[in-house]
Structure formats: structure tokens, C-alpha cells
Design an enzyme around this catalytic site. Structure first.
Site, PDB file in Angstrom:
ATOM      1  N   LYS A   1      47.773 -47.237 -43.368  1.00 33.64           N
ATOM      2  CA  LYS A   1      46.791 -46.038 -43.738  1.00 33.64           C
ATOM      3  C   LYS A   1      45.496 -46.722 -44.144  1.00 33.64           C
ATOM      4  O   LYS A   1      44.328 -46.699 -43.513  1.00 33.64           O
ATOM      5  CB  LYS A   1      47.308 -45.392 -45.156  1.00 33.64           C
ATOM      6  CG  LYS A   1      46.327 -44.253 -45.452  1.00 33.64           C
ATOM      7  CD  LYS A   1      46.918 -43.342 -46.386  1.00 33.64           C
ATOM      8  CE  LYS A   1      45.752 -42.540 -46.912  1.00 33.64           C
ATOM      9  NZ  LYS A   1      46.364 -41.531 -47.887  1.00 33.64           N
TER      10      LYS A   1
ATOM     11  N   GLU B   1      50.654 -57.430 -46.969  1.00 32.38           N
ATOM     12  CA  GLU B   1      51.750 -57.872 -46.308  1.00 32.38           C
ATOM     13  C   GLU B   1      51.435 -57.424 -44.918  1.00 32.38           C
ATOM     14  O   GLU B   1      51.700 -58.380 -43.831  1.00 32.38           O
ATOM     15  CB  GLU B   1      52.662 -56.901 -46.907  1.00 32.38           C
ATOM     16  CG  GLU B   1      53.273 -57.586 -48.093  1.00 32.38           C
ATOM     17  CD  GLU B   1      52.672 -56.644 -49.280  1.00 32.38           C
ATOM     18  OE1 GLU B   1      51.419 -56.019 -49.200  1.00 32.38           O
ATOM     19  OE2 GLU B   1      53.256 -56.391 -50.560  1.00 32.38           O
TER      20      GLU B   1
ATOM     21  N   GLY C   1      50.664 -42.063 -47.920  1.00 33.77           N
ATOM     22  CA  GLY C   1      51.487 -42.741 -47.236  1.00 33.77           C
ATOM     23  C   GLY C   1      52.898 -42.301 -47.193  1.00 33.77           C
ATOM     24  O   GLY C   1      53.492 -42.123 -46.206  1.00 33.77           O
ATOM     25  N   ARG C   2      53.532 -42.058 -48.409  1.00 31.32           N
ATOM     26  CA  ARG C   2      54.748 -41.701 -48.406  1.00 31.32           C
ATOM     27  C   ARG C   2      55.198 -40.291 -47.914  1.00 31.32           C
ATOM     28  O   ARG C   2      56.181 -39.902 -47.763  1.00 31.32           O
ATOM     29  CB  ARG C   2      55.622 -41.824 -50.085  1.00 31.32           C
ATOM     30  CG  ARG C   2      54.665 -40.974 -50.764  1.00 31.32           C
ATOM     31  CD  ARG C   2      55.000 -41.357 -52.275  1.00 31.32           C
ATOM     32  NE  ARG C   2      54.313 -40.741 -53.269  1.00 31.32           N
ATOM     33  CZ  ARG C   2      52.984 -41.156 -53.574  1.00 31.32           C
ATOM     34  NH1 ARG C   2      52.228 -42.286 -53.174  1.00 31.32           N
ATOM     35  NH2 ARG C   2      52.278 -40.520 -54.485  1.00 31.32           N
TER      36      ARG C   2
ATOM     37  N   GLU D   1      57.388 -43.163 -56.718  1.00 29.48           N
ATOM     38  CA  GLU D   1      56.217 -43.317 -56.495  1.00 29.48           C
ATOM     39  C   GLU D   1      55.275 -42.131 -56.646  1.00 29.48           C
ATOM     40  O   GLU D   1      54.155 -41.973 -57.146  1.00 29.48           O
ATOM     41  CB  GLU D   1      55.673 -43.986 -55.123  1.00 29.48           C
ATOM     42  CG  GLU D   1      54.341 -44.582 -55.070  1.00 29.48           C
ATOM     43  CD  GLU D   1      54.111 -45.398 -53.940  1.00 29.48           C
ATOM     44  OE1 GLU D   1      54.120 -46.781 -53.556  1.00 29.48           O
ATOM     45  OE2 GLU D   1      53.852 -44.773 -52.773  1.00 29.48           O
TER      46      GLU D   1
ATOM     47  N   HIS E   1      83.558 -47.670 -52.679  1.00 28.45           N
ATOM     48  CA  HIS E   1      84.229 -48.998 -52.820  1.00 28.45           C
ATOM     49  C   HIS E   1      83.290 -50.024 -53.407  1.00 28.45           C
ATOM     50  O   HIS E   1      83.642 -51.112 -53.452  1.00 28.45           O
ATOM     51  CB  HIS E   1      84.695 -49.502 -51.637  1.00 28.45           C
ATOM     52  CG  HIS E   1      85.538 -48.523 -50.822  1.00 28.45           C
ATOM     53  ND1 HIS E   1      87.112 -48.388 -50.907  1.00 28.45           N
ATOM     54  CD2 HIS E   1      85.447 -47.386 -49.935  1.00 28.45           C
ATOM     55  CE1 HIS E   1      87.612 -47.380 -50.436  1.00 28.45           C
ATOM     56  NE2 HIS E   1      86.694 -46.717 -49.659  1.00 28.45           N
TER      57      HIS E   1
ATOM     58  N   LYS F   1      49.326 -55.963 -57.435  1.00 27.73           N
ATOM     59  CA  LYS F   1      48.633 -56.357 -56.314  1.00 27.73           C
ATOM     60  C   LYS F   1      47.542 -57.274 -56.495  1.00 27.73           C
ATOM     61  O   LYS F   1      47.135 -58.496 -56.064  1.00 27.73           O
ATOM     62  CB  LYS F   1      47.851 -55.050 -55.549  1.00 27.73           C
ATOM     63  CG  LYS F   1      48.840 -54.267 -54.708  1.00 27.73           C
ATOM     64  CD  LYS F   1      48.020 -53.296 -53.923  1.00 27.73           C
ATOM     65  CE  LYS F   1      49.178 -52.229 -53.264  1.00 27.73           C
ATOM     66  NZ  LYS F   1      48.371 -51.217 -52.718  1.00 27.73           N
TER      67      LYS F   1
HETATM   68  O1  F6P Z   1      51.313 -49.978 -52.832  1.00 28.79           O
HETATM   69  C1  F6P Z   1      51.929 -48.964 -52.602  1.00 28.79           C
HETATM   70  C2  F6P Z   1      51.266 -48.218 -51.295  1.00 28.79           C
HETATM   71  O2  F6P Z   1      49.940 -48.066 -51.398  1.00 28.79           O
HETATM   72  C3  F6P Z   1      52.053 -47.174 -50.811  1.00 28.79           C
HETATM   73  O3  F6P Z   1      51.609 -45.999 -51.285  1.00 28.79           O
HETATM   74  C4  F6P Z   1      51.727 -47.087 -49.294  1.00 28.79           C
HETATM   75  O4  F6P Z   1      52.808 -46.132 -48.453  1.00 28.79           O
HETATM   76  C5  F6P Z   1      51.907 -48.582 -48.911  1.00 28.79           C
HETATM   77  O5  F6P Z   1      51.324 -49.271 -50.089  1.00 28.79           O
HETATM   78  C6  F6P Z   1      51.357 -49.120 -47.624  1.00 28.79           C
HETATM   79  O6  F6P Z   1      49.946 -48.681 -47.690  1.00 28.79           O
HETATM   80  P1  F6P Z   1      49.102 -48.756 -46.289  1.00 28.79           P
HETATM   81  O7  F6P Z   1      49.781 -47.814 -45.221  1.00 28.79           O
HETATM   82  O8  F6P Z   1      47.815 -48.543 -46.623  1.00 28.79           O
HETATM   83  O9  F6P Z   1      49.569 -50.207 -45.679  1.00 28.79           O
END
Ligand code: F6P
Length: 537
Positions: free
Chosen positions: A196, A202, A254-255, A340, A371, A500
Site C-alpha cells: 500500500k 521487507e 492493508g488488512r 491489529e 493431535h 520499525k
Molecule cells: O506494519 C504493519 C503494516 O502497516 C500492516 O498494517 C500492513 O498490512 C503491512 O504493514 C504492509 O504494509 P504495506 O502494504 O504498506 O507494505
């Protein structure tokens, strides 16, 4: 939320659920909700008519109907970020206009959806191809909401998957991308970078690694990369051509984003018709949520069951237990969605929350979990409300005997949790095995199940794209309702920021720069250990 009335019922949390069934033969019907073919049964809890009425009063006191309508209407209910919350617009296929700041967002939503359909079908059909020919594989690079939704849906919809193979890379651990790319042809792989913000460290690190891998292997990033983002300037700077970028607005969290461009890999896998059915399932749950009375409203009753267990009775976690192997990533998806969203200790007005926040959410598919960790659910000292889900039938007509065993196990677990086994019953079983005296007593005590442990069960005919859409939207609205009752903002996530920031400051230090003296003793010692024990620079 004023829980005073409900707290008066807290002692009822210990009474016998089995007795409630004896007192009311119709209990299973009275304490369940349905929409379409989906059934939510919460009768195996201690909720009765009075408790339900008190729970429902909370909805009215919190102004739930107004909050819900405000969300659907595009009001800026995400107050700490001053944003609307309109993931529902992404599945509003024929529901009419939705205004944000006086502008209807639906033409843009439907236009992007149509672009996704065209692109997905071109990828599936080979009209859009890589340097070495049609795409055999798609790699989605994203994390959190830009990963968990599509991963979960890809597993869930495996019977409908007739497009290229899909792979997901989320972790910044190089092991993740290395293990995925190793198997792939860089000239026939499509990479979708989903972020987003297009700044997530990452995702951007993995995206650059994938680009270098593609160039080294003879692929062409300009035709083999696509992006999903709300930061169009940044996708352009990364070099992804505009026609390969699928944007969404900041009013999609995002979620909550799997319904839009973040769902692109799923659409490529299962095709646009199946993806449309997924959207329609979500939309059907929206219609139900907006129309049904609270006592018949599935998301509301799921939420109120959660409030009863967490905020009134104090149970710290809840287990999500899909008896559906293809929902293996659903618990992880719900972890982000619920934790979240409702893992907050500050109310919307900035005051401290005086009641517990949302619970820990965890789980695994059954029967595997049986199990592994069910021992604790049955005999541990904590009560863990369990949320079972299961289909009436599976997708494998030649394996119906498997599905019946699966179903029997699911129903057996909720029955066992409720029924338990008394000491007398356990003694009798030991006596039947020939044990007597102290040994009989000792062995019997280990075989007692307290029982009276609450659970709910969600049943659906079959895990189709439409049903998956219903399930996801059901839980989204459950989270929304719980958030409104808690008085918190379910749509921000400031709690992820500090880590972060510290990772950013630790990056150079882990790389060997000065600065350990600015860190606490433990962190400095751990950095020193890593520097001492690594062989590569
Ligand atoms: O670190 C949490 C977060 O901001 C989530 O809310 C989000 O889904 C995820 O990181 C990834 O964010 P982005 O889509 O901006 O890379």
C-alpha cells in the site's frame, strides 16, 4: 462500554451449558443466526435470552447502527488518520454510489476492477507474457495485509486454481525469497509487488532482489513486474510501467485489502469469474449486516459472543479452528485482522481503555490441532472459547468418507468441550478396565474433563469463492462491531511503528557501524554475539 449490567451475569459464565439445552429444547435454533445458506451456532455458550438482551443493549448504547452506516457512507471514521473506511466499496459491485469528500468513488473502483480482470485474463491466456513466453509462475511480494489475504484465499480456493502457479514472498529473511526463486524461470515469472505504501522495508528489499534475479536470468522487469499500491509516484520511481500498476485509495486498510488490487494474484489463479463470486459473497454479508436485526445479525452475534467471552468473562484468547485444510492460513489472516484492529489500549478520545482490549487470536485447522494443542483446550486451566468452522461437504466427491470423518471430528470436539467427563464417569471407565482402589482413583483423576467449555460453530455448504467472501466479510464486520463497543479505532495500527523505527536505527549497527553504546546492555551484547559468529560480510 458500560459492562455493569453484564458483569452481574458473569457468574452465569460458570453454569452448565448442558442444563441450558435441557431447559430449552429449541436452544440450537434460538441461539443461532443464518444468512443465505450459512449458519452460525452459538448455542454451546452460556449466553441465554437475558444475557443476549444485555449484550444487544450495548450495541444500541454505543450507537452501532449509526457507526455502521457512517462507515458504509464513507465518513472518516478512522479518526487518527482522518480516513474513510471503505473496503466495502471494493465489493459493492452493484450497490450504487459511495461518496468520499463529495465524490463518488465507485467509478474508480469499478474501473480498476475491470483493469484487473483484463490483466488477469491476459496473463492466464498468455497474451501478456514474459521474455521467455507465457507466465508459468507468479510471485507476489508483500507482507501483512499485502500478503496474508491473498495467501489465505489462494489456499482456500485451490479447487478453482487453473491459472499459473502462485508463490508468496513476505519475510525479509533471505531464505524466503531464495527458496521461492530457486525453483523458477526468470523469463517466465511475473512478479507482483504489493505494498500500500510502497515503502515497507521487507517488501522493497525483496522486490529489488527479485528484480536483480530477473535481470541476471535474462528476464525483463519492464514487462514482468506489476505493482499494487496506493503510492503511484513510488511505483513509477521503481520502474513499473503505469499500465501495470493497480492502485487503491488510502480508505482501504492493508488488512482489509484483499477485495481489491491486493487480490490480483488470486484473480490470476482462479480467474475473474471466480474472483467476482468472492466479491459477491462479501457484498452479500454487507447487505445482511446492514439489514438484519441485531439478534439475527451474524457479524453482530459473533461479535457479542466475543465480547461476552473476552470483556465479561475475561478469557484472554480465542481459538479459530477451521475443519477445512484449505483454510490453513485463515487463523494467521484473522490474527492480523483482529489483533491489529482491536489490540489497542486507548479509546477513540485518547483516554485509557478501562476494559480489556481484543483477545489473542490463534488456531490451526482441525483435525491436525487435535493431535497437538487440544490437550490444553480440554484439560488446561484456562478456558479458551473455540470458534469451529466446517463445510457440509468437501470438493472431493470420491473422498466423501474423508469429509464425513472431518465433520464428525469437528462436531465431536465441540460436544466434548461442552460435555466433559466427570470424576465418577472416569472412575467407572477405570473400573471397567479392572483397576481398583488407589490406582483406580489416581488414574481416574487424570481422565477428568471439566467440560462446560464454550464454543461456536460456523457451517456453510461448501468452501466456494462466494462462501469465502461471506466468511471474510463476516469476520471483518465482527471486528468492526467489537471495536465500536470497545470505543476504539479499529483502523489504525500505531503499535507497529516503534519496532520499525528501532529496526531502522539498528540496521547500520548490525552492519558494523558505531552506535552500540546508544543501546541497552542486552541489545548491545546480542549485536556483539552476531558480529562474532558470522562468517560472511
Ligand atoms: O506494519 C504493519 C503494516 O502497516 C500492516 O498494517 C500492513 O498490512 C503491512 O504493514 C504492509 O504494509 P504495506 O502494504 O504498506 O507494505
Amino acid at each position: 462500554m458500560n459492562l455493569d449490567t453484564l458483569k452481574a451475569f458473569a457468574s452465569d459464565g460458570g453454569r452448565s451449558i448442558l442444563d441450558l439445552f435441557e431447559q430449552d429444547v429449541d436452544r440450537a435454533h434460538v441461539f443461532s443466526a443464518s444468512t443465505g445458506d450459512m449458519l452460525f451456532d452459538y448455542s454451546k455458550t452460556q449466553i441465554d435470552t437475558d444475557i443476549r438482551a444485555a449484550l444487544i443493549r450495548l450495541c444500541d448504547e454505543a450507537g452501532l447502527a449509526d457507526r455502521r452506516d457512517a462507515m458504509f457512507a464513507g465518513a472518516k471514521i478512522n479518526e487518527t488518520e482522518e480516513r474513510s473506511v471503505l473496503h466495502t466499496a471494493l465489493r459493492n459491485l452493484d450497490g450504487g454510489p459511495v461518496d468520499v469528500d463529495g465524490l463518488d468513488v465507485m467509478p474508480g473502483v469499478l474501473d480498476t476492477l475491470q483493469r484487473m480482470r483484463v490483466f488477469a485474463e491476459e496473463v492466464r491466456g498468455g497474451a501478456v507474457a514474459g521474455a521467455g513466453g507465457s507466465f508459468t509462475d507468479v510471485v507476489n511480494i508483500g507482507i501483512g495485509g499485502s500478503d496474508l489475504g491473498p495467501v489465505m484465499a489462494t489456499h482456500a480456493l485451490a479447487p478453482y486454481h487453473d491459472g499459473p502457479r502462485l508463490h508468496y514472498v513476505s519475510n525479509v529473511d533471505g531464505a524466503h525469497i531464495a527458496d521461492v526463486l530457486r525453483q523458477l524461470d526468470p523469463t517466465r515469472t511475473l512478479v507482483i509487488v504489493a505494498s500500500k505504501t510502497f515503502t515497507t522495508i521487507e517488501t522493497m528489499t525483496n522486490a529489488r532482489t527479485a528484480r536483480a534475479w530477473m535481470v541476471d536470468g535474462g528476464g525483463e522487469p519492464a514487462r514482468q513486474f506489476a505493482a499494487v499500491s496506493s503510492a503511484l509516484d513510488k511505483t513509477q520511481a521503481f520502474g513499473i510501467p503505469e499500465q501495470r500498476v493497480f492502485g487503491f485509495a488510502d480508505w482501504v486498510g492493508g488488512r482489509y485489502s484483499v477485495w481489491g488490487p491486493v487480490g490480483l494474484p488470486v484473480m490470476i489463479a482462479v480467474g475473474s469469474t471466480a474472483f467476482d463470486a468472492f466479491l459477491r459473497g462479501g457484498q452479500a454479508m454487507d447487505v445482511h449486516f446492514r439489514a438484519a436485526d441485531w439478534s439475527e445479525n451474524m457479524p453482530v452475534m459473533l461479535a457479542l459472543t466475543g465480547i461476552w467471552h473476552r470483556q465479561v468473562l475475561g478469557y484472554a484468547s480465542r481459538a479459530v479452528l477451521p475443519y477445512d485444510q484449505r483454510l490453513l492460513r485463515l487463523p494467521a489472516y484473522f490474527q492480523q485482522l483482529e489483533m491489529e484492529s482491536n489490540g489497542k489500549s486507548v479509546a477513540m478520545d485518547g483516554s485509557a481503555l478501562t476494559i480489556p482490549s481484543g483477545p489473542v487470536v490463534w488456531g490451526e485447522p482441525g483435525t491436525n490441532g487435535q493431535h497437538a494443542f487440544y490437550q490444553l483446550i480440554h484439560q488446561g486451566t484456562d478456558v479458551i472459547p473455540c470458534e469451529f468452522m466446517v463445510a457440509a461437504e468437501g470438493h472431493e466427491p470420491e473422498l466423501t468418507h474423508h469429509h464425513r470423518l472431518l465433520l464428525a471430528n469437528c462436531l465431536a470436539q465441540s460436544e466434548a468441550l461442552m460435555r466433559g467427563r466427570s470424576l465418577d464417569e472416569a472412575r467407572q471407565r477405570m473400573a471397567d478396565k479392572g483397576l481398583t482402589g488407589e490406582e483406580c482413583e489416581r488414574q481416574a483423576r487424570h481422565r477428568v474433563f471439566a467440560g462446560n467449555r464454550p464454543s461456536t460453530t460456523l457451517m456453510y455448504p461448501k468452501l466456494t469463492p462466494f462462501v469465502l467472501g461471506q466468511v471474510i466479510a463476516l469476520y471483518e464486520h465482527r471486528v468492526f462491531v467489537e471495536g465500536v463497543l470497545l470505543g476504539i479505532n479499529s483502523f489504525d495500527q500505531w503499535g507497529v511503528e516503534l519496532g520499525k523505527e528501532l529496526a531502522t536505527s539498528l540496521g547500520p549497527i548490525v552492519d558494523g557501524a558505531e552506535g552500540t553504546e546508544t543501546k541497552d546492555g542486552s541489545t548491545a551484547a546480542l549485536v556483539a554475539y552476531a558480529m562474532l559468529h558470522r562468517e560472511t560480510e
